[in-house]
Each structure stands twice: as C-alpha cells, then as structure tokens.
Design an enzyme around this catalytic site. Sequence first.
Site, PDB file in Angstrom:
ATOM      1  N   ARG A  64       0.849  -1.186   0.000  1.00  0.00           N
ATOM      2  CA  ARG A  64       0.000   0.000   0.000  1.00  0.00           C
ATOM      3  C   ARG A  64       0.888   1.241   0.000  1.00  0.00           C
ATOM      4  O   ARG A  64       2.114   1.154   0.085  1.00  0.00           O
ATOM      5  CB  ARG A  64      -0.908   0.008   1.242  1.00  0.00           C
ATOM      6  CG  ARG A  64      -0.152  -0.366   2.509  1.00  0.00           C
ATOM      7  CD  ARG A  64      -0.757   0.146   3.753  1.00  0.00           C
ATOM      8  NE  ARG A  64      -0.707   1.595   3.839  1.00  0.00           N
ATOM      9  CZ  ARG A  64       0.381   2.287   4.152  1.00  0.00           C
ATOM     10  NH1 ARG A  64       1.528   1.695   4.408  1.00  0.00           N
ATOM     11  NH2 ARG A  64       0.330   3.599   4.214  1.00  0.00           N
ATOM     12  N   GLY A  65       0.244   2.400  -0.109  1.00  0.00           N
ATOM     13  CA  GLY A  65       0.976   3.659  -0.159  1.00  0.00           C
ATOM     14  C   GLY A  65       1.190   4.079  -1.603  1.00  0.00           C
ATOM     15  O   GLY A  65       1.694   3.299  -2.412  1.00  0.00           O
ATOM     16  N   ARG A  98      -7.094  -0.481  -7.175  1.00  0.00           N
ATOM     17  CA  ARG A  98      -7.531   0.559  -6.247  1.00  0.00           C
ATOM     18  C   ARG A  98      -7.715   1.843  -7.040  1.00  0.00           C
ATOM     19  O   ARG A  98      -6.830   2.227  -7.813  1.00  0.00           O
ATOM     20  CB  ARG A  98      -6.530   0.769  -5.108  1.00  0.00           C
ATOM     21  CG  ARG A  98      -6.412  -0.427  -4.164  1.00  0.00           C
ATOM     22  CD  ARG A  98      -5.637  -0.081  -2.911  1.00  0.00           C
ATOM     23  NE  ARG A  98      -6.403   0.785  -2.025  1.00  0.00           N
ATOM     24  CZ  ARG A  98      -5.898   1.388  -0.946  1.00  0.00           C
ATOM     25  NH1 ARG A  98      -4.618   1.230  -0.652  1.00  0.00           N
ATOM     26  NH2 ARG A  98      -6.648   2.153  -0.188  1.00  0.00           N
ATOM     27  N   GLN A 212      -3.624   2.380  10.364  1.00  0.00           N
ATOM     28  CA  GLN A 212      -2.332   2.362   9.692  1.00  0.00           C
ATOM     29  C   GLN A 212      -1.303   3.244  10.383  1.00  0.00           C
ATOM     30  O   GLN A 212      -0.091   3.028  10.240  1.00  0.00           O
ATOM     31  CB  GLN A 212      -2.512   2.761   8.227  1.00  0.00           C
ATOM     32  CG  GLN A 212      -3.267   1.699   7.449  1.00  0.00           C
ATOM     33  CD  GLN A 212      -3.429   2.044   5.981  1.00  0.00           C
ATOM     34  OE1 GLN A 212      -2.515   2.554   5.347  1.00  0.00           O
ATOM     35  NE2 GLN A 212      -4.602   1.768   5.439  1.00  0.00           N
ATOM     36  N   ASP A 253      -2.510  10.565  -1.879  1.00  0.00           N
ATOM     37  CA  ASP A 253      -2.728   9.492  -2.847  1.00  0.00           C
ATOM     38  C   ASP A 253      -3.052  10.036  -4.226  1.00  0.00           C
ATOM     39  O   ASP A 253      -2.871   9.338  -5.217  1.00  0.00           O
ATOM     40  CB  ASP A 253      -3.852   8.579  -2.366  1.00  0.00           C
ATOM     41  CG  ASP A 253      -3.382   7.660  -1.254  1.00  0.00           C
ATOM     42  OD1 ASP A 253      -3.096   6.493  -1.549  1.00  0.00           O
ATOM     43  OD2 ASP A 253      -3.280   8.123  -0.105  1.00  0.00           O
TER      44      ASP A 253
END
Length: 381
Positions: A64-65, A98, A212, A253
């Site tokens: 992720r990220g 995503r 997170q 993001d």
Amino acid sequence: MADQDAQTPVGSKPSALPVLRWDEPPEGPVLVLLDQTRLPAEEAELACTDVPALVEAIRTLAVRGAPLLGIAGAYGVALAAVRGYDVAEAAELLEQARPTAVNLGYGVRRAAGAYWAAVDKGAGPEQAAATALAEARALHREDAEASGRMAEYGLALLDELLPGGSHRLLTHCNTGALVSGGEGTAFAVALGAHRASRLRRLWVDETRPLLQGARLTAYEAARNGMPYSLLTDNAAGSLFAAGEVDAVLIGADRIAADGSVANKVGSYPLAVLAKYHHVPFIVVAPTTTVDLRTADGAAITVEQRAASEVTEVTFPQGAAGGRGGGPVSVAPVGTPAYNPAFDITPPELVTAIVTEEGVISPVTGVGLAELCARSSQVTIS
C-alpha cells in the site's frame, strides 16, 4: 500467494526495510512483498507469482501507499511479461485494483508502455519483458531518489516556518519506508528532523480505518528511535487547543490539477483544525502523485471500503496472545458503516506541497502545473 520463510524479529536493529523486491528463484520470477497486514506483530514476506496474486495483495493492503503502489504496478506488468501472461490484461487488472491512488496507474502505464514500445521495434517476448522489468527498476530507483529530495526540501521548509527547531509534528496514516522506494514522503521529513536533532515529538494519529498510523507509523518511528506518541484521531483537536502541534505533515494518494489533495480519511479535519489554530498544514508527495487530468477534488474517485473494517477488529497474525487473524465484532451484527478510505482537502487549506522538484506555496493550479512541467515524471495532457 505463498509466505516466504524469511522473517525478521520485531525490535531488531533498524535497517532499510525490504518492502518490495524482485526475485528469481529456480521455479521462476516472483515479486516479493513485506506483508503489511501482519505488522507490527511480525515481519513476514509474501511472494506473488502472478498478477491476480499481486492484485489481491493490493486490495487487502498487504502492499500500500501511493508511491509504492506505482512501483508494484510497474513490477506487476514486468511479472506478467516475464512469465508469458497477457500484458494488456494484466495492466488492466492492476490499474483497477484501487481507484484513488494515481501512482498505481502511472507505474502500470509506464512499464506497459516500455513493453509495447519494445514490441513495436521488433523485440521478441523475452527482450520486451526485460525492457518492462528495466523500466520498473528505473521507477523504483527514481522514487528512492525523490524521497531523499523531498526530505531535504521538507526539512528546509520546516526550518523556515518554525525557526529554532524542536518541532512537534502531527502526522496521519503511514508515509514512511513502507510506502516508498526510499524512506517515504511526509515521514521522511520528520525522520530528517529527528536525525538533525530538531524533532521534539512526532504525534501519530492511529488513523481509522485499519489503524495504519498505530500499526505502521508507530512501528517505523520506534524502529528509528524517534520520540513519538500515539493518539486517537478524535484527540487531535485537544492537541491543537493545547498548543502542542507546530505543523501537520501528511502524504497524498492523488493531487488534482487545482491542488486538492486526496489522502487517508481524517486528513481534511486536520486541515480545518490547522487553519483555525494557525498551524502549517504541509503535504509531501512526489510529482507522480499529481494528476493534472483530474480538474479538482470533486473529480477524484474516493474508494469506499467494507463496513467490516469499522464494525470488526482483526488482529494481525501473531498478535493478542496467538489469537490473531480472527475478527472480533465491536458493533451489533448487521450494523451499516460509512467507510471511505480517503477524504479531499481543498488547496486553500494547504500551506504547501513539497515534492522532489521543490515546494509550492501558496498552492495554486498554475503553480502546480509549472512545477510538474519541470519534472520528467509527469505527463501533461
């Protein structure tokens, strides 16, 4: 997807986190990921042998990220090409994994573009696959370099805004080495302040949903010996009221053409608090996170995640005295939940955007476009 045998005890001496790597065992190439769903209880790796496995890892947040998703997407295309799968189909699956993080699509398109360009020039499957892999590796290196430059620009900005050092910084979600080819985005700035003996306290929001901040940012802060404290997201207001926050540092993001910032849900309330309390609100992100094709915040697709992430708690494997892995309900069965993964912060609430190409302040569409024009990482269309 199979777990690799290699595991590293939590609490070991800090070193570069191998969050993503290409490996070529005898049975064939694989993309190996540090499984972030199992942190902080244990550091375990996950080997993806094909694109569907990588897509599942992306959707479950094992990887992720924003910057790291771009790198993973590029390697995913290379994995499909090297193993002889349909590259076009693989690219489509990866891009759809995503919706909010623009870097994922960027990395996929960059590696796929290199692959098809090689094919157009007469390269055979093996050579074209090698070209895609080389492009993924190049993106990986570039992101690491960008991380270092963002840290330098961000620390210089903090010293300009907050002369005298001893910074008390509030951060949200996770923006360290776990999201990057280097040491991260916003977290890398805080880490730079710590190494320069100018960090008094890193305030870490636990960050709902999925915690997170609690699971990952606190893990990275502890690993680096930083002075930090964890707080619930709804405790941030009391910190501001007490005058305990000197600046807010977050990642992104997706950054729209007007400077609107999509980041983990809870970022927008922090921006409002920061504005009211006259505290700088700083976004740190590489230019690959800028999407000039998205006009404004209203045009950003915000990912909606499962209600169970709010109504249940799932402990990482190895946690809670060995009972990890199973969900525990914290709300009545059948409770509906509003669970957006991100919210949008308008540019007028952002003090500055820090990129590897420099700092934008005030944040305007014109300034953003000019900065991106200087970067080879962004295609203006």
